[in-house]
Design a protein around this motif. Sequence first.
Motif, PDB file in Angstrom:
ATOM      1  N   GLU A 107       0.956  -1.153  -0.123  1.00 20.47           N
ATOM      2  CA  GLU A 107       0.061  -0.130   0.070  1.00 20.47           C
ATOM      3  C   GLU A 107       0.892   1.214   0.067  1.00 20.47           C
ATOM      4  O   GLU A 107       1.776   1.310   0.968  1.00 20.47           O
ATOM      5  N   PRO A 254      -5.769  -2.198   6.638  1.00 20.55           N
ATOM      6  CA  PRO A 254      -7.183  -1.643   6.663  1.00 20.55           C
ATOM      7  C   PRO A 254      -7.018  -0.252   6.139  1.00 20.55           C
ATOM      8  O   PRO A 254      -5.963   0.570   6.530  1.00 20.55           O
ATOM      9  N   LYS A 255      -8.161   0.355   5.353  1.00 18.25           N
ATOM     10  CA  LYS A 255      -8.188   1.791   4.984  1.00 18.25           C
ATOM     11  C   LYS A 255      -8.072   2.743   5.939  1.00 18.25           C
ATOM     12  O   LYS A 255      -7.123   3.937   5.972  1.00 18.25           O
ATOM     13  N   LEU A 258      -4.462   3.100   6.754  1.00 15.17           N
ATOM     14  CA  LEU A 258      -3.692   3.642   5.887  1.00 15.17           C
ATOM     15  C   LEU A 258      -4.047   5.338   5.719  1.00 15.17           C
ATOM     16  O   LEU A 258      -2.985   6.001   5.669  1.00 15.17           O
ATOM     17  N   ASP A 259      -5.344   5.714   6.313  1.00 14.57           N
ATOM     18  CA  ASP A 259      -5.366   7.192   6.138  1.00 14.57           C
ATOM     19  C   ASP A 259      -4.998   7.866   7.212  1.00 14.57           C
ATOM     20  O   ASP A 259      -4.368   8.995   7.346  1.00 14.57           O
ATOM     21  N   ASN A 262      -1.133   8.127   6.532  1.00 17.44           N
ATOM     22  CA  ASN A 262      -0.726   9.031   5.468  1.00 17.44           C
ATOM     23  C   ASN A 262      -1.188  10.426   6.057  1.00 17.44           C
ATOM     24  O   ASN A 262      -0.534  11.218   5.664  1.00 17.44           O
TER      25      ASN A 262
END
Length: 319
Positions: A107, A254-255, A258-259, A262
């Motif tokens: 990712e 999991p998103k 990741l969010d 980031n």
Amino acid sequence: MITLASLMALPLAARADYPEKPITIVVPFSAGGPTDKVARDLAESLRKTLNATLVIENVGGAGGTLGATKVAKAAPDGYTVLLHHIGMATSPALYRNLQYKTLDDFEYLGLINEVPMTLVAKPTMAAANYGELAKWIAANKEKVNLANAGLGSASHLCGLLFQSTIKIDMTTVPYKGTGPAMTDLIGGQVDIMCDQTTNTSSQIEGGKIKAYAVTSTKRLGSPALAKLPTLDELGLKGFNVAIWHGLYAPKGTPKPVLDKLNAGLKKALQDPDLHKRQEALGAVIVQDGRVNPAEHKKFVTDEIAKWGVVIKAAGQYAD
């Protein structure tokens, strides 16, 4: 309707309280090198933006592919991430038996910085400027010893592009790391090298080696490098080599995690202290769209295509 059972089924890292434990940043090179320095500088800022403990783990070997493999196979829970340089884009062409797929097994979290290169020579080199150096190289060709820090290293890649651009093959001398390569350059055992500013700035400033040009499209602002012209302005139009670093997580993380990663990275890249630490080494913190996952991945995709042509033309591969 979200039930207690469904919440319990979520990976631990996907919960709102992430991170609950230390996050390991895997650096696929030895401690003390330029990528390790970037990781430790970034970790100082990420500790504040993620409110987490960051641990640096050095997993060197095989041109950075061992560390990358470890992260590709790690649990996708947000507690193991990879900080890698341009090797993410060059390894697909350099290594025939990679244990991971660069574009499929990670990712993408965002680009961190770009580090220009410098064309440098032994202190006894007679050439006073790049024009004289270019004439000397043309006159000696294969007799010229071009040092690099090993297959896939920044200096190896820059050297390949330099030879391809000026259409002259030199005798390349690979070393096991930048340290021994720089030692022999200072000692005059090899003639020239193209290496990143993080490795050359102090040597240039100390007068231990001669410097002729930088590989960025614009001149640099750091004290040791400000007077150096670019190879582009010296006639090698379009010559642009920067060793960039990016952050990655295992595929399937999991998103929500990741969010958070980031968002933490973006905030860290605004830290004035991080800018100062990196600018002192000639590095430039990325401030454009490549701090976003999608544009980071597109950038790496383009770099894979660019360097694949150069590497394949040189016919230099690793098993």
